[in-house]
Scaffold this motif. Structure first.
Motif, short mmCIF file in Angstrom:
data_model
loop_
_atom_site.label_atom_id
_atom_site.label_comp_id
_atom_site.label_asym_id
_atom_site.label_seq_id
_atom_site.Cartn_x
_atom_site.Cartn_y
_atom_site.Cartn_z
N HIS A 1 0.87 -1.17 0.00
CA HIS A 1 0.00 0.00 0.00
C HIS A 1 0.91 1.22 0.00
O HIS A 1 1.54 1.54 1.01
CB HIS A 1 -0.93 -0.04 1.21
CG HIS A 1 -1.77 -1.28 1.21
ND1 HIS A 1 -2.92 -1.37 0.47
CD2 HIS A 1 -1.58 -2.49 1.78
CE1 HIS A 1 -3.43 -2.59 0.62
NE2 HIS A 1 -2.62 -3.29 1.40
N LEU B 1 -3.20 -0.54 4.23
CA LEU B 1 -3.78 0.70 3.73
C LEU B 1 -3.93 1.71 4.86
O LEU B 1 -3.68 2.90 4.67
CB LEU B 1 -5.13 0.42 3.07
CG LEU B 1 -5.88 1.62 2.52
CD1 LEU B 1 -5.06 2.34 1.45
CD2 LEU B 1 -7.23 1.20 1.95
N THR C 1 -7.20 7.36 -4.20
CA THR C 1 -6.58 6.06 -3.97
C THR C 1 -7.09 5.13 -5.07
O THR C 1 -8.29 5.09 -5.35
CB THR C 1 -6.94 5.48 -2.59
OG1 THR C 1 -6.51 6.40 -1.57
CG2 THR C 1 -6.24 4.14 -2.36
N SER D 1 -3.38 -4.55 -3.80
CA SER D 1 -2.49 -3.42 -3.53
C SER D 1 -3.22 -2.11 -3.78
O SER D 1 -4.18 -2.05 -4.55
CB SER D 1 -1.26 -3.49 -4.42
OG SER D 1 -0.49 -4.62 -4.10
N SER D 2 -2.72 -1.06 -3.13
CA SER D 2 -3.32 0.27 -3.33
C SER D 2 -2.22 1.30 -3.54
O SER D 2 -1.08 1.12 -3.10
CB SER D 2 -4.19 0.66 -2.14
OG SER D 2 -3.38 0.88 -0.99
#
Length: 139
Positions: A14, A30, A54, A64-65
């Motif tokens: 993240h 996150l 985001t 994933s971010s």
């Protein structure tokens, strides 16, 4: 927990990218990536940055971010104010988005077209742009 820059773009990471500094840092969760404490632990982010958007690897805000921070809320001036050309890891991976701080999210594939604006949370970006984004714009 900050992940070393060499592992910045990896599965289940993240990351936070600062439009102001051009740098990024990655975290295990996150929550860590977007919390105020995590922002203060890294020099990759400018102190006054706020979250503009985001983007997520999977539908429904999964995987994933990548959180994109901007120096100010996006002005509504009929133009894209902030740009991010995605790195090799993020190209062709975005499937859901969240817009923040008055920013609208635009997704651009290689073809030069665009999808959006995404003005709030979108658990699915749509079949046209899903896993095809190479550039993100915020307006």
């Amino acid at each position: 927990m900050t992940i070393a820059p060499s592992a910045a773009a990896s599965d289940d990471s993240h990351c936070v990218y600062s439009v102001t500094t051009g740098d990024y840092a990655c975290y295990a969760t996150l929550t860590d990536a977007t919390s105020q404490g995590a922002k203060q632990e890294t020099s990759a982010l400018a102190a006054a940055d706020i979250i503009g958007a985001t983007v997520f690897e999977h539908r429904d805000y999964g995987g994933s971010s990548l959180t994109i921070t901007v120096p100010e809320p996006c002005p509504k001036n009929d133009k894209v104010d902030f740009w991010l050309d995605l790195d090799d890891y993020w190209q062709n991976r975005i499937s859901s988005v969240q817009a923040w701080s008055t920013c609208w999210v635009w997704l651009y594939p290689d073809s030069g077209d665009r999808a959006g604006p995404y003005k709030d949370n979108h658990p699915e970006v749509g079949a046209y742009i899903n896993d095809r984004t190479v550039t993100v714009g915020l307006s």
